[in-house]
Design a protein around this motif. Sequence first.
Motif, short mmCIF file in Angstrom:
data_model
loop_
_atom_site.label_atom_id
_atom_site.label_comp_id
_atom_site.label_asym_id
_atom_site.label_seq_id
_atom_site.Cartn_x
_atom_site.Cartn_y
_atom_site.Cartn_z
N SER A 21 -11.85 1.03 -15.20
CA SER A 21 -11.68 0.55 -16.63
C SER A 21 -10.28 1.00 -16.99
O SER A 21 -9.72 0.25 -17.95
CB SER A 21 -12.71 1.13 -17.59
OG SER A 21 -12.64 2.39 -17.77
N THR A 22 -9.62 1.72 -16.34
CA THR A 22 -8.48 2.51 -17.03
C THR A 22 -7.23 2.12 -15.98
O THR A 22 -6.19 2.26 -16.28
CB THR A 22 -8.23 3.96 -17.21
OG1 THR A 22 -8.70 4.63 -15.94
CG2 THR A 22 -9.39 4.40 -18.33
N SER A 23 -7.54 1.93 -14.46
CA SER A 23 -6.42 1.80 -13.73
C SER A 23 -5.83 0.24 -13.75
O SER A 23 -6.69 -0.91 -14.07
CB SER A 23 -6.85 2.24 -12.22
OG SER A 23 -7.94 1.34 -11.81
N ASP A 24 -4.81 -0.01 -13.38
CA ASP A 24 -3.94 -1.15 -13.11
C ASP A 24 -4.66 -1.95 -11.99
O ASP A 24 -5.24 -1.49 -10.96
CB ASP A 24 -2.63 -1.25 -12.68
CG ASP A 24 -1.84 -2.24 -12.75
OD1 ASP A 24 -1.66 -2.60 -11.40
OD2 ASP A 24 -1.65 -2.88 -13.85
N LYS A 25 -4.97 -3.34 -12.20
CA LYS A 25 -5.42 -4.08 -11.18
C LYS A 25 -5.03 -4.12 -9.83
O LYS A 25 -5.49 -4.19 -8.72
CB LYS A 25 -5.67 -5.56 -11.61
CG LYS A 25 -6.60 -5.77 -12.62
CD LYS A 25 -6.72 -7.48 -13.02
CE LYS A 25 -7.49 -7.35 -14.21
NZ LYS A 25 -8.95 -7.94 -13.94
N ALA A 26 -3.80 -3.74 -9.53
CA ALA A 26 -3.23 -3.86 -8.50
C ALA A 26 -3.09 -2.27 -7.81
O ALA A 26 -2.60 -2.00 -6.51
CB ALA A 26 -1.67 -3.88 -8.55
N ASP A 27 -3.79 -1.13 -8.64
CA ASP A 27 -4.06 0.09 -7.88
C ASP A 27 -4.66 0.06 -6.50
O ASP A 27 -5.65 -0.41 -6.66
CB ASP A 27 -4.55 1.18 -8.94
CG ASP A 27 -4.82 2.37 -8.77
OD1 ASP A 27 -4.21 2.90 -7.64
OD2 ASP A 27 -5.64 2.95 -9.06
N ARG A 30 -8.15 1.27 -7.00
CA ARG A 30 -8.99 0.67 -7.75
C ARG A 30 -9.54 -0.47 -6.91
O ARG A 30 -10.86 -1.15 -6.68
CB ARG A 30 -8.49 0.01 -8.90
CG ARG A 30 -9.16 -1.08 -9.63
CD ARG A 30 -8.56 -1.70 -10.81
NE ARG A 30 -9.45 -2.71 -11.08
CZ ARG A 30 -9.36 -3.05 -12.71
NH1 ARG A 30 -8.77 -2.32 -13.47
NH2 ARG A 30 -10.02 -3.98 -13.06
N ARG A 31 -8.66 -1.27 -5.96
CA ARG A 31 -8.98 -2.29 -4.99
C ARG A 31 -10.16 -1.61 -4.01
O ARG A 31 -11.14 -2.21 -3.72
CB ARG A 31 -7.74 -2.84 -4.32
CG ARG A 31 -6.79 -3.62 -5.08
CD ARG A 31 -6.17 -4.33 -4.32
NE ARG A 31 -5.38 -3.71 -3.32
CZ ARG A 31 -3.95 -3.41 -3.13
NH1 ARG A 31 -3.21 -3.94 -4.23
NH2 ARG A 31 -3.32 -2.82 -2.35
N ASP A 178 0.98 -4.48 0.72
CA ASP A 178 1.91 -4.34 -0.01
C ASP A 178 3.13 -5.07 0.54
O ASP A 178 4.39 -4.98 0.19
CB ASP A 178 2.17 -3.06 -0.44
CG ASP A 178 0.68 -2.52 -1.20
OD1 ASP A 178 0.17 -3.28 -2.10
OD2 ASP A 178 0.59 -1.10 -1.03
#
Length: 188
Positions: A21-27, A30-31, A178
């Motif tokens: 819920s707090t990390s960037d979608k590109a992290d 998170r992925r 990346d």
Amino acid sequence: KLVLLGRSPVPARESWPEILSTSDKADPLRRKLENILQLEELGAKVLALAADVSNPAELAAAVMQARHQFGTIDGVIHAAGDVSGGLISLQKEETVARVLAPKVQGMQALQAVFKNNSLDFMLLCSSLASIAHGYSEIDYCAANAYLDASAHAAYRESAFPVISVNWDRWRDVGMAADMHIPDGIGIA
């Protein structure tokens, strides 16, 4: 039942909702967590372990933990790898060793830990780079050529099939996640 082994530890499951819920979608973390959850939604039982496949002690401990959790290990997919760039004559020895380790020492450690096992298969994720190109990735080419040669030797020596697949670059996942890859190049 799926055991995912990687060098980076996966945080405790209790912390996943906050991370998601707090990390960037590109992290990348998170992925990784989203991918694990997606596999579980599809019915997989996933155990994510932190270990370096090129470290025999870490690999053996991870295999023991996997067997404790799930029982028999039926197959192994060796997809570890690292890449560098530039002319080999300009590469530092440490860089070349870093690129070779996951595939070469990793394969040696896998062969040792599964030597007396009856796996259904061992799949080695090699690269087209070992046969098609590699102008600035000769260390990566050599590491993948080692996997190809290991599979060839295993044809005569192994108690189970060892298959090496020479993949093109995967777009948006793995080592290429990346990287900028021109349109029309790689596997979508």
